[in-house]
Design an enzyme around this catalytic site. Structure first.
Site, PDB file in Angstrom:
ATOM      1  CE1 TYR A  82      -4.088   1.919   0.303  1.00  0.00           C
ATOM      2  CE2 TYR A  82      -2.609   3.432   1.445  1.00  0.00           C
ATOM      3  CZ  TYR A  82      -3.810   3.180   0.806  1.00  0.00           C
ATOM      4  OH  TYR A  82      -4.710   4.191   0.639  1.00  0.00           O
ATOM      5  CG  PHE A 134      -6.900  18.154 -24.248  1.00  0.00           C
ATOM      6  CD1 PHE A 134      -6.965  17.698 -25.552  1.00  0.00           C
ATOM      7  CD2 PHE A 134      -7.254  17.293 -23.227  1.00  0.00           C
ATOM      8  CE1 PHE A 134      -7.366  16.399 -25.834  1.00  0.00           C
ATOM      9  CE2 PHE A 134      -7.652  15.994 -23.498  1.00  0.00           C
ATOM     10  CZ  PHE A 134      -7.710  15.543 -24.804  1.00  0.00           C
ATOM     11  CB  THR A 135     -11.816  17.858 -23.980  1.00  0.00           C
ATOM     12  OG1 THR A 135     -10.920  16.750 -23.949  1.00  0.00           O
ATOM     13  CG2 THR A 135     -12.188  18.143 -25.428  1.00  0.00           C
ATOM     14  CG  ASP A 225      -1.106  18.317 -21.365  1.00  0.00           C
ATOM     15  OD1 ASP A 225      -0.481  17.239 -21.261  1.00  0.00           O
ATOM     16  OD2 ASP A 225      -2.311  18.365 -21.648  1.00  0.00           O
ATOM     17  CE  LYS A 268      -3.439  10.710 -24.230  1.00  0.00           C
ATOM     18  NZ  LYS A 268      -4.272  10.630 -23.013  1.00  0.00           N
ATOM     19  NE  ARG A 392     -11.304  15.263 -30.198  1.00  0.00           N
ATOM     20  CZ  ARG A 392     -11.296  15.189 -28.868  1.00  0.00           C
ATOM     21  NH1 ARG A 392     -10.195  15.310 -28.202  1.00  0.00           N
ATOM     22  NH2 ARG A 392     -12.402  15.008 -28.198  1.00  0.00           N
ATOM     23  CG  PHE A 459     -16.059  14.572 -26.806  1.00  0.00           C
ATOM     24  CD1 PHE A 459     -15.912  15.763 -26.111  1.00  0.00           C
ATOM     25  CD2 PHE A 459     -15.242  13.507 -26.474  1.00  0.00           C
ATOM     26  CE1 PHE A 459     -14.957  15.880 -25.109  1.00  0.00           C
ATOM     27  CE2 PHE A 459     -14.290  13.613 -25.476  1.00  0.00           C
ATOM     28  CZ  PHE A 459     -14.147  14.811 -24.788  1.00  0.00           C
TER      29      PHE A 459
END
Ligand code: P70
Length: 467
Positions: A82, A134-135, A225, A268, A392, A459
Site C-alpha cells: 500500500y 484540451f477538453t 501538459d 501516450k 475533433r 463527445f
C-alpha cells in the site's frame, strides 16, 4: 547482359521500426451490413462502438500502445505494498532523470493530475492562458472557477498553413492578457507540446524559452501538459536550427526546464495502458498535491496505479526517449499523412506527431457546422471499412459555460490517431484507401442531428441520427 536501369534504385534508404512482433491479437472486419448496424446502434458516435466491432482502431493513441517485453517483465516485478512501493521510486527516478522535475505525485491518468493542479492553483475569477484548449484540461480549469484563454498563434487555426511550429504561444496575445487582467489573476500559463487539438502540432524551444522569460518578468508559473512532450522534442530535433545532432532525451529535458512542473497522461508518450503524474519543482506545491491526491486518487506513492503499472511506466519512459523509437513512431504517422496528401485528401498540415487530422470542412463543404461534419465523417469512415476515428470539431468543443451556446471551433477535424508499436504499414495503406473512398463519395453526405447530449465532455456519450 543488360544493366538494371539506374533510376530504379531508391536514392534514400528506408527506415524501419526498431522492434519485431512477439505476440499478436486477431482483428477482423465486419460485413458492410453489420457495420451499418453497429454504427447506427452506437448513435453515430465512434466512442459508443464496441471494440470488437472495430477493424483498425484509430480512435486514440491513449492507453492503446503495445508494451515491450522489458515492460511486461517489469509487470511481474510489481511491489503491491500500500505504501512505499519500490516501483514508485523507480518511476520517480525516471521522471526526475528524463523530465527533470523534483517532486512527483502519481495519478491514475492525466485528468487526475489536472484535477489536482487546478484545485491547488486556480481561484474563482482566475484566467488560465494556454496554447489551444484540451477538453479535460479546460474542464478542470472551469470546475475550479477559472476561465481558459486561448493564446496559440493564429496559424494554428488554419489547416493549410505549413508553419513548422503551429503549437507556439502568441507572445503578444499572452502579454495583452497579462496587461488586461493583471498577473495576479493568472496562476499559471498552461503550455502543451505537441498540441492535440491543433493537429498534433509542436512548439519550438525558442517559443518555450520566450514564454518562460515573459512569465518570469511577471512572476507567473508555466505548467506543461507533457502528454506528448517527447513527440514535441522530436519535432524540435528535426525542425529547429541547432538541434539536429542532439538526442531527443536531451531536448526533452531542456524543454521541460522552461517550465515549473507538468501534468502527464502516461498513456501516450510513456507507452503504458494506464497511469499519469503531476510533477513540480516547488516544495510547497508538492506538499499540497501529495495531500490532495489521497482524497481523489490514492496514497501519494501509488496515486491510483498498481505497483506493476508504475513499473511499466518507469520503463516506458526510458524507452520513449530513444531516438530510433520516436523516429519510427512519428515516421509512421507521417507515412499515413503523406499517403493521404498524395491521394488528394484534405488534411491538417504539416502532419502532426500522433495523428493525421482530416479537414471535415474541406471534405463536406455542403454540411453546416451545426450539422456536425466531422461527426458525420467519422461515422462514414467506420461504415466504409471498420476503421474507427475520433471527432475533433464542434461536438468536442462543447458549449460555452456562460451562454450555453455551442463553441464554434475554427477547426472541424476527424483524427486518425496511431497507437504506438501496434499497426503495420499495411494497416496504414488500407486506412488511406478507405479515407479516399469516403472522400470520393463526399457529395452524397448529409449531416447528423444530436438526439442526446450529456452535460460534461459531451463527445464521449452524445448520440446522433442521420438528417
Ligand atoms: C486522446 C486522450 C488525453 C489528454 C491529452 C492531453 C493533451 C490531457 C489528456 C488527458 C484521451 C481523450 C481525452 C479526452 C477526450 C478524448 C480523448 N487525451 N492532455 O485521445 O489525459 O486521458 O490520461 O486523462 O491528449 O487524445 P487522460
Amino acid at each position: 547482359m543488360a544493366k538494371e536501369p539506374q533510376g530504379r534504385r531508391p536514392t534514400r534508404r528506408s527506415w524501419a521500426e526498431p522492434w519485431k512482433v512477439k505476440v499478436v491479437e486477431p482483428i477482423k472486419m465486419l460485413s458492410p451490413a453489420e457495420r451499418e448496424r453497429a454504427i447506427a446502434e452506437a448513435g453515430y458516435n465512434t466512442f459508443l462502438l464496441r471494440s470488437e466491432d472495430v477493424y483498425i482502431d484509430l480512435l486514440t493513441d491513449s492507453g492503446t500502445s503495445a508494451m515491450s517485453d522489458w515492460q511486461w517483465a517489469g509487470m511481474m516485478m510489481g511491489d503491491e505494498a500500500y505504501a512505499g512501493s519500490r516501483n514508485f521510486y523507480h518511476l520517480e527516478a525516471a521522471i526526475r532523470e528524463h523530465y527533470g522535475y523534483r517532486y512527483v505525485v502519481p495519478t491514475h491518468q492525466g485528468r487526475g493530475a489536472e484535477n489536482l493542479l487546478s484545485r491547488i492553483l486556480i481561484e474563482p475569477g482566475d484566467f488560465v492562458p494556454g496554447n489551444m484548449y484540451f477538453t479535460t484540461t479546460r474542464l478542470h480549469q472551469e470546475l475550479a472557477g477559472g476561465t481558459f484563454v486561448d493564446v496559440i498563434v493564429p496559424e494554428a487555426h488554419d489547416p493549410a498553413d505549413e508553419s513548422p511550429f503551429k503549437g507556439n504561444v502568441d507572445l503578444e496575445a499572452l502579454e495583452a492578457l497579462i496587461r488586461k487582467v493583471g498577473a495576479d489573476r493568472i496562476p499559471y500559463v498552461c503550455i502543451a507540446g505537441t498540441v492535440n487539438m491543433a493537429g498534433g502540432q509542436p512548439m519550438s524551444m525558442a517559443n518555450a524559452r520566450a514564454v518562460r522569460e515573459l512569465t518570469a518578468r511577471h512572476g507567473i508559473r508555466v505548467m506543461l501538459d507533457a502528454t506528448r512532450a517527447v513527440e514535441n522534442a522530436y519535432f524540435i530535433q528535426q525542425r529547429e536550427p541547432g538541434y539536429r545532432d542532439k538526442p531527443v532525451a536531451e531536448i526533452l529535458r531542456e524543454y521541460c526546464s522552461c517550465t515549473d512542473g507538468c501534468t502527464m497522461s502516461g498513456k501516450k508518450d510513456a507507452l503504458v495502458n494506464i497511469g499519469g503524474w503531476l510533477a513540480v519543482n516547488e516544495r510547497e506545491l508538492y506538499e499540497e498535491a501529495s495531500n490532495l491526491v489521497v482524497v481523489y486518487e490514492g496514497l501519494h506513492t501509488y496515486g491510483g496505479m498498481a505497483g506493476r503499472d508504475m513499473e511499466a511506466m518507469a520503463r516506458g519512459i526510458v524507452e520513449s526517449v530513444d531516438d530510433d523509437h520516436i523516429h519510427a513512431r512519428v515516421g509512421q504517422v507521417e507515412y499515413l499523412g503523406h499517403k493521404l496528401i498524395d491521394l488528394g485528401v484534405p488534411v491538417v498540415r504539416p502532419i502532426g506527431g500522433h495523428a493525421v487530422y482530416l479537414d471535415a470542412r474541406a471534405f463536406y463543404p455542403q454540411i453546416r457546422q451545426d450539422d456536425f461534419p466531422a461527426q458525420t465523417l467519422a461515422a462514414s469512415l467506420y461504415a466504409d471499412s471498420g476503421v474507427r476515428a475520433m471527432e475533433r470539431g464542434i461536438v468536442s468543443a462543447g458549449r460555452d459555460a456562460e451562454t450555453g451556446e455551442h463553441h464554434y471551433p475554427a477547426l472541424e477535424l476527424v483524427r486518425l490517431t496511431i497507437p504506438r508499436r501496434v499497426y503495420t504499414q499495411a494497416h496504414m495503406d488500407l486506412t488511406a484507401e478507405s479515407v479516399a473512398a469516403v472522400f470520393d463519395a463526399r457529395e452524397s453526405a448529409r449531416g447528423l442531428k444530436m438526439t442526446y447530449e450529456p452535460k460534461y465532455l459531451r463527445f464521449f456519450q452524445a448520440r446522433f441520427e442521420p438528417l
